[in-house]
Design an enzyme around this catalytic site. Structure first.
Site, PDB file in Angstrom:
ATOM      1  N   GLU A 188       0.825  -1.225   0.000  1.00  0.00           N
ATOM      2  CA  GLU A 188       0.000   0.000   0.000  1.00  0.00           C
ATOM      3  C   GLU A 188       0.856   1.271   0.000  1.00  0.00           C
ATOM      4  O   GLU A 188       0.622   2.184   0.798  1.00  0.00           O
ATOM      5  CB  GLU A 188      -0.963  -0.016   1.192  1.00  0.00           C
TER       6      GLU A 188
ATOM      7  N   GLU B  46      -5.546  -8.603  -0.186  1.00  0.00           N
ATOM      8  CA  GLU B  46      -6.274  -8.213   1.031  1.00  0.00           C
ATOM      9  C   GLU B  46      -7.729  -8.006   0.659  1.00  0.00           C
ATOM     10  O   GLU B  46      -8.035  -7.149  -0.170  1.00  0.00           O
ATOM     11  CB  GLU B  46      -5.723  -6.933   1.675  1.00  0.00           C
TER      12      GLU B  46
END
Length: 502
Positions: free
Chosen positions: A173, A292
């Site tokens: 991320e 995720e």
């Protein structure tokens, strides 16, 4: 009673299921590691300190791969802190989650756990505070057979054979302002490219995942993927996707439609990957790692009260209810519908932290509601995804239009002798009759029709009542004139297993 139809043809397929689509995730966060998979004082702990009650539940899930050690955690992680004599490892302030990391469990311990649990490791490298040098050293430590500094250090630590970890994430991320040392797309793309080059020089057999956007709502979404792939296209194999959904406004119908957003997200990333492929005149195809995904919102308020710098606190411990399980089921169906390009995925996470498995320190372990659709998909959803024609009644919600009440996918096993249909009935008011037409498969019979249902969408499983929401085999799927006919209960997850008659 409303009716729906699903037409399956043996020659119409989406693609083969890569078993890694049923992966999961364990981060050094909350009680995922300490008190989750690892608790040396627990009555079921093995000689390494790993809880065997938890391990048994994980083995039942047949989890093929587990991402580690993060997550946001990895962007500040010095992997060297987690190897060597445990009593000499430093305790660190962990800035991603504002806790203290003891480093009692590190790379070697996690590899040992994964081997015991029958799963592979998807290792993430730190591209936040660190970069290519630390990444290549970790890879050498894990995968090189010997005769070099880092591989010989692994041997000195008691691991003579290389770990041979084949799947690696290039950071996590990195577009997020919450990330330690977040980067622009160009900054990350350049770093990821150079890191990928040196890692594949160390071990050409590995596969690499580049960071996509943290979610589709990021202001840089799509442009981030395009820019990162401009830098990395010929050096990486996958781009990542992350998404979480919640029902904060208590609108069940709208919540259960959110898998449509997941599907749109996947298709947008595929389009972006293929745009860069066309622009580069490349013959290479970049696939997707949805590493995720889950429901996450129940614990948000409680997490604001966690004491800073505590060790393994109760963090992100969502208590999942029945409607969460239905959405998780639809998200699994969405992954299957895109199995031609989504080759890896990780339910985030596996134990205690937004997880299908919960534990009590020095006590019991139990299965949350979301455990069951994950179990059924992982165990029965291996083979080739068929490309069905589905006709279902539609409805609108606050954020979505033309939402089909029946969300379904079908998988035929590798031996062509079993077909499994996964279906969610989103209708809150009535059962729906589903006719499944089987074209060209030969004669099949029903093995079982598993149903997850409950009269209360907010029903949960707890330590004191672990079997409040559990599946039954009371579904009424039956063969009529060579096809399948069944009633799908309102708000239900269904697994219809068919076997070829010899």
């Amino acid at each position: 009673m409303s009716k729906a139809k699903m037409i399956l043809n043996k020659d119409y397929v989406i693609g083969e299921v890569d078993k890694r689509i049923y992966g999961s995730f364990i981060e050094h966060l909350g009680r995922a590691v300490y008190g989750g998979i690892y608790e040396p004082g627990h009555p079921t702990a093995d000689k390494y300190g790993f809880r065997q009650d938890v391990a048994a539940m994980i083995k039942e899930l047949q989890v093929p791969i587990v991402r580690y050690p993060g997550g946001n955690f990895v962007s500040g992680y010095n992997w060297e802190d987690g190897v060597g004599p445990v009593d000499k490892r430093p305790k660190r302030t962990e800035l991603a989650w504002m806790t203290t990391e003891t480093n009692e469990v590190g790379t070697n311990e996690f590899f040992t756990w994964a081997k015991e649990a029958g799963t592979e490791v998807m290792m993430a490298v730190n591209l936040g505070t660190r970069g290519a040098d630390a990444a290549r050293n970790l890879l050498e430590y894990c995968n090189h057979p010997g005769g070099t500094y880092w591989s010989d250090l692994r041997k000195a630590h008691g691991y003579a054979q290389p770990h041979n970890i084949k799947t690696w994430c290039l950071g996590n991320e990195m577009d997020g302002p919450w990330q330690i040392c977040a980067k622009t797309a160009d900054e990350y793309g350049r770093l990821a490219c150079e890191t990928a080059k040196v890692m594949k020089w160390v071990d050409p057999t590995i596969e690499l995942v580049a960071c996509g956007s943290s979610n589709s709502a990021m202001p840089t979404f799509a442009q981030w993927e395009a820019t990162v792939l401009e830098h990395t296209y010929e050096h990486v194999d996958y781009v990542s996707l992350h998404t979480y959904y919640g029902n904060r406004d208590n609108d069940t119908a709208n919540f259960l439609a959110r898998s449509m957003d997941m599907d749109a997200f996947i298709k947008s990333v595929i389009s972006t990957c293929d745009y860069v492929k066309a622009k580069k005149r490349s013959k290479k195809k970049i696939n997707l790692s949805f590493d995720e995904w889950n429901v996450w919102f129940h614990s948000n308020e409680a997490d604001k009260k966690v004491e800073r710098w505590s060790v393994a606190p109760h963090q992100l411990e969502d208590e999942y209810n029945f409607e969460d399980a239905l959405l998780v089921g639809s998200m699994l169906i969405t992954l299957l519908k895109n199995a031609d390009r989504v080759k890896m995925a990780c339910l985030a996470q596996l134990v205690n932290v937004i997880a299908p498995i919960m534990t009590e320190n020095n006590g019991a372990a139990w299965k949350q509601t979301i455990y069951y659709p994950y179990l059924h998909a992982s165990v029965f959803g291996r083979g080739t995804v068929l490309n069905p024609a589905v006709k279902s009644p539609l409805h609108d919600t606050k954020d979505f239009t033309d939402v089909p009440y029946i969300d379904a996918a079908a998988v035929i096993g590798d031996d062509k002798n079993e077909i499994t249909v996964f279906a969610v009935n989103r209708n809150m008011e009535e059962n729906i009759t589903l006719d499944i037409e089987l074209n060209g498969f030969g004669q099949f019979e029903v093995i079982e029709h598993i149903v997850l249902e409950h009269s209360d969408v907010k029903a949960v499983n707890t330590k004191s009542n672990p079997n409040n929401v559990v599946p039954n085999t009371n579904g009424n799927a039956a063969i009529e004139d060579g096809n399948v006919k069944t009633d799908l209960k309102k708000l239900s997850w269904n697994v219809i297993r068919l076997r070829k008659v010899k």
